[in-house]
Design a protein around this motif. Structure first.
Motif, mmCIF file in Angstrom:
data_model
loop_
_atom_site.group_PDB
_atom_site.id
_atom_site.type_symbol
_atom_site.label_atom_id
_atom_site.label_comp_id
_atom_site.label_asym_id
_atom_site.label_seq_id
_atom_site.Cartn_x
_atom_site.Cartn_y
_atom_site.Cartn_z
ATOM 1 N N ASN A 37 0.880 -1.181 -0.080
ATOM 2 C CA ASN A 37 0.103 -0.109 -0.035
ATOM 3 C C ASN A 37 0.742 1.337 -0.082
ATOM 4 O O ASN A 37 1.562 1.422 0.951
ATOM 5 N N GLU A 38 0.740 2.245 -1.095
ATOM 6 C CA GLU A 38 1.725 3.283 -1.049
ATOM 7 C C GLU A 38 1.285 4.142 0.141
ATOM 8 O O GLU A 38 2.280 5.305 0.167
ATOM 9 N N ASN A 39 0.051 3.968 0.285
ATOM 10 C CA ASN A 39 -0.297 5.031 1.311
ATOM 11 C C ASN A 39 0.038 4.451 2.611
ATOM 12 O O ASN A 39 -0.637 3.935 3.664
ATOM 13 N N GLY A 40 1.514 4.603 2.896
ATOM 14 C CA GLY A 40 2.188 4.079 4.262
ATOM 15 C C GLY A 40 3.271 3.130 4.096
ATOM 16 O O GLY A 40 3.765 2.602 4.948
ATOM 17 N N MET A 41 3.315 2.731 2.766
ATOM 18 C CA MET A 41 4.570 1.785 2.629
ATOM 19 C C MET A 41 4.622 0.475 3.436
ATOM 20 O O MET A 41 5.429 0.320 3.892
ATOM 21 N N PHE A 42 3.261 -0.160 3.438
ATOM 22 C CA PHE A 42 3.409 -1.459 4.044
ATOM 23 C C PHE A 42 2.552 -2.641 3.162
ATOM 24 O O PHE A 42 1.823 -2.357 2.304
ATOM 25 N N LYS A 43 3.025 -3.845 3.394
ATOM 26 C CA LYS A 43 2.609 -4.701 2.512
ATOM 27 C C LYS A 43 1.375 -5.711 3.239
ATOM 28 O O LYS A 43 1.792 -5.868 4.586
ATOM 29 N N ARG A 44 0.607 -6.288 2.398
ATOM 30 C CA ARG A 44 -0.448 -7.000 2.999
ATOM 31 C C ARG A 44 -0.755 -8.082 1.955
ATOM 32 O O ARG A 44 -0.542 -7.937 0.736
ATOM 33 N N ALA A 45 -1.215 -9.185 2.414
ATOM 34 C CA ALA A 45 -1.475 -10.279 1.585
ATOM 35 C C ALA A 45 -3.092 -10.653 1.573
ATOM 36 O O ALA A 45 -3.825 -10.477 2.358
ATOM 37 N N THR A 46 -3.339 -11.212 0.545
ATOM 38 C CA THR A 46 -4.889 -11.837 0.401
ATOM 39 C C THR A 46 -4.581 -13.154 -0.301
ATOM 40 O O THR A 46 -3.666 -13.452 -0.884
ATOM 41 N N SER A 47 -5.827 -13.766 -0.076
ATOM 42 C CA SER A 47 -5.736 -15.240 -0.833
ATOM 43 C C SER A 47 -7.395 -15.539 -1.061
ATOM 44 O O SER A 47 -8.160 -15.095 -0.292
ATOM 45 N N GLY A 48 -7.472 -16.476 -1.930
ATOM 46 C CA GLY A 48 -8.950 -16.561 -2.354
ATOM 47 C C GLY A 48 -8.829 -17.427 -3.645
ATOM 48 O O GLY A 48 -7.947 -17.207 -4.593
ATOM 49 N N GLU A 49 -9.741 -18.394 -3.656
ATOM 50 C CA GLU A 49 -9.742 -19.524 -4.949
ATOM 51 C C GLU A 49 -9.618 -18.812 -6.068
ATOM 52 O O GLU A 49 -9.203 -19.292 -7.133
ATOM 53 N N ALA A 50 -10.363 -17.592 -6.197
ATOM 54 C CA ALA A 50 -10.897 -17.091 -7.274
ATOM 55 C C ALA A 50 -9.422 -16.295 -8.136
ATOM 56 O O ALA A 50 -9.476 -16.188 -9.122
ATOM 57 N N LEU A 51 -8.471 -16.083 -6.971
ATOM 58 C CA LEU A 51 -7.154 -15.755 -7.610
ATOM 59 C C LEU A 51 -6.491 -16.871 -8.328
ATOM 60 O O LEU A 51 -5.299 -16.336 -8.687
ATOM 61 N N ARG A 52 -6.719 -17.850 -8.240
ATOM 62 C CA ARG A 52 -5.713 -18.925 -8.793
ATOM 63 C C ARG A 52 -5.707 -18.656 -10.223
ATOM 64 O O ARG A 52 -6.768 -19.010 -10.543
ATOM 65 N N PRO A 53 -4.637 -18.702 -10.827
ATOM 66 C CA PRO A 53 -4.743 -18.456 -12.237
ATOM 67 C C PRO A 53 -5.105 -19.768 -12.930
ATOM 68 O O PRO A 53 -5.151 -20.837 -12.395
ATOM 69 N N LYS A 54 -6.159 -19.459 -14.013
ATOM 70 C CA LYS A 54 -6.652 -20.376 -14.650
ATOM 71 C C LYS A 54 -5.503 -21.324 -15.635
ATOM 72 O O LYS A 54 -5.530 -22.416 -15.526
ATOM 73 N N PHE A 55 -4.659 -20.678 -16.001
ATOM 74 C CA PHE A 55 -3.359 -21.288 -16.579
ATOM 75 C C PHE A 55 -2.401 -20.813 -16.411
ATOM 76 O O PHE A 55 -2.224 -19.457 -16.072
ATOM 77 N N SER A 56 -1.117 -21.397 -16.290
ATOM 78 C CA SER A 56 0.506 -20.665 -16.221
ATOM 79 C C SER A 56 1.104 -21.401 -17.130
ATOM 80 O O SER A 56 1.216 -22.623 -17.226
ATOM 81 N N ILE A 57 1.970 -20.628 -17.817
ATOM 82 C CA ILE A 57 2.970 -20.854 -18.928
ATOM 83 C C ILE A 57 4.354 -20.792 -18.113
ATOM 84 O O ILE A 57 4.829 -19.829 -17.785
ATOM 85 N N LEU A 58 4.835 -21.866 -17.808
ATOM 86 C CA LEU A 58 6.271 -22.087 -17.331
ATOM 87 C C LEU A 58 7.396 -22.449 -18.511
ATOM 88 O O LEU A 58 7.510 -23.889 -18.605
ATOM 89 N N ASN A 59 8.002 -21.467 -18.916
ATOM 90 C CA ASN A 59 9.130 -21.926 -19.827
ATOM 91 C C ASN A 59 10.504 -21.698 -19.012
ATOM 92 O O ASN A 59 10.643 -20.528 -19.084
#
Lengths: 391, 391
Positions: free
Chosen positions: B154-176
């Protein structure tokens, strides 16, 4: 490592009492009319089947039933299941049982939305679509709960064939280790053997530079070596069963087998045994695997030495790595015997006089091409020699 | 093992040239109008961005672009991305880059279908829906390509925060793996450190009887210990990069973290460092982790001794297991130094006088509750002590 794709979209609910949520999961994946597919008496006797029906009723799901799946599941019941699905407009199949019930459910799921003979899929036709499947696992062994594979015995000739297709991967699998506690020691040991076989068949690769999958396989093997004897000594050990259950799924969902050639020689050679003598697949593998390993060892002594050192605690003999390799095979064989598995043809109930026929069917039966093996290419003569090593 | 659910429905295309199929995968998962989201110059300079656009055009997909993601991705660009998605009716987000680009894409994906402020999700609101995401990974590190997690500064204070949720899992990932060959040795080493951190944070558990996940974690750690120095010595080693890339995904898709309590202390303590000094997350972890381990070691000496013996090749001192535990921490620290990671506050660019503030923000910043840690519960005083160990 070679290029690969990996996709394992099965939802797992793991742990105590998770089977009570079965109805919820069926709804989540779109089911409204369910075929409950199961084996023999144990799921009835244990009360699991009633419990599952209750979970479906709770969610207002209607269902029909088809029990009677046998170990080494057969084509006849699959045809019956397909008929029921078409007649009753079933849109979801729930397998309750081990790999046999699940593999049979997969065959029904594919056949129910196909106009031809479902056996086409076991002769090389690609499975493009199938009814959605859910599973409640009661035996840690086949890994079918997280795989896209199915193996069926054709009653017209008694031979086993496999198919694979993303549409066959279960939408959800319910893994409650407590449900495996009613298994006999023998059945439990057969499952342990099957899981180790799935790991070894992936381990025997001709692909170089596969450290990550080697290490994953070895880790899962060590889990089995640690937990196997614990659960045989104490069948009520929930925690040991839990570790085995997750290892069994991970062993076969292929995350530890990607990007490398695999073998499946032992499975191909064993399938003829369980198809002909109706022995347990795991018991057949216990007899088959050490023989295949001895026969193939010279192909890559260092690979055998690696698993001997990393998994079986053998010390590397730098002057005679083949001795280390052999010690690893011997340690594995002793492990199988220690958990109660048969060690030769006789203990398995197989007959020396059938060897020529077994080898011929393994290599040429149905649509096979005359050789087998992804590690070492074996012809009918080789397969005869391997069966002879099991005497 | 505790009860758990596990669901990881990301489609992985792994290997050389797989990025040329990007358009095909976007279509497979329903995308028609794409936001290509990326970082700075490297994906432009390497030609990757043009190649990806070509792959989209080939499939008649239209797209808009938003570059400029920085390491430790920031809220400002997320707001910009959300505006673009809403205005341009984007229905698929393609992240091209490392964990920063992917985490930023996840934040945009959630915010684009939410009427409120996306930051709500980083303050505890559950992510229920998001636009579908695909990734083309260029750094093996964060594991975001196969995870449901996202971390934003968050640039308003410069602190990091995390979230999690199944909807955020990529549908596909290309790993070369070849796409990671352009990384500097330092960036590569930061990635190796981050992957090891994801493994250690899962390893430090208070759950008993977790052999299967212990063994999987150890196997992935050993892969990193083997392949890390090889890729630092020879950045063009495709095979070493391939093994690291799959290990990095497996380390964080949580198949090796299920059914056990996890820690995340090092991440929480590090996040304040990279947020305040804008150092690389991996570099911050290299300084943080050994300090946390030394501080927490007495909580479970045998767990530290186990990883020392199984992963770092230490010999068990049965009379003084704490010496074995310490030797394992020391071996890990030496490993980090050997691949070029900083070893203390000074080398990281952090300042002693900030310690009180860092510890306060780590424990109380934003919506935090005053303590942190899933292995040992640490208060502000403990966190001050840990930062002091890094001097």
């Amino acid at each position: 490592m070679e290029n690969f794709t990996f996709y394992a979209p099965t939802y797992f609910a793991f742990g105590k009492d998770t089977e009570n949520e079965t109805g919820k999961y069926i709804k989540k994946f779109g089911g409204t009319k369910v075929l409950i597919h199961y084996g023999g008496g144990s799921v009835i006797r244990s009360g699991l089947l009633d419990q599952v029906k209750e979970a479906l009723i709770k969610e207002n799901l209607s269902y029909v039933e088809l029990g009677g799946v046998k170990p080494n599941p057969r084509s006849g019941l699959v045809y019956e299941g397909i008929d029921i699905c078409k007649k009753e407009k079933v849109d979801f199949i729930l397998a309750v049982g081990g790999g046999s019930a699940i593999d049979s459910a997969k065959a029904i799921a594919a056949g129910a939305v196909y106009d031809g003979d479902f056996w086409d899929y076991y002769q090389g036709k690609v499975v493009e679509k199938a009814l959605p499947i859910g599973t409640i696992l009661t035996i840690s062994a086949a890994g079918s709960e997280g795989s896209a594979d199915s193996v069926i015995t054709n009653e017209n000739g008694m031979f086993k064939r496999a198919t694979s297709g993303e549409a066959l991967r279960p939408k959800f699998s319910i893994l409650n280790p407590a449900l495996t506690q009613t298994l006999s020691k023998y059945q439990t040991a057969c499952g342990i053997t099957d899981i180790l076989a799935h790991l070894y068949e992936r381990y025997f690769t001709n692909t170089e530079e596969v450290e990550v999958t080697d290490r994953m396989i070895e880790g899962l093997m060590m889990t089995m070596v640690h937990e196997g004897p614990r659960v045989i000594a104490d069948p009520d050990n929930y925690q040991a069963r839990a570790n085995i259950m997750w290892a069994g799924m991970m062993a076969h969902n292929n995350s530890c087998g990607v990007g490398r050639s695999q073998d499946w020689t032992s499975h191909d050679i064993e399938h003829e045994l369980s198809a002909l003598y109706d022995c347990a697949h795991g018991a057949g593998l216990a007899v088959t695997m050490p023989a295949v390993m001895i026969y193939n060892m010279e192909h890559n002594v260092m690979r055998f030495a690696q698993v001997a050192c990393r998994v079986w605690g053998c010390e590397m003999d730098f002057n005679h790595p083949e001795e280390t390799a052999k010690a690893g095979i011997q340690a594995f064989r002793q492990f199988l015997i220690s958990i109660g598995m048969p060690k030769n043809f006789e203990e398995l109930g197989a007959k020396e006089e059938d060897i020529e026929k077994l080898a011929h069917t393994a290599c040429y039966g149905d649509v096979k091409a005359g050789t087998l093996g992804g590690f070492v290419t074996l012809n009918e003569k080789d397969v005869v020699n391997i069966y002879r090593l099991m005497l």
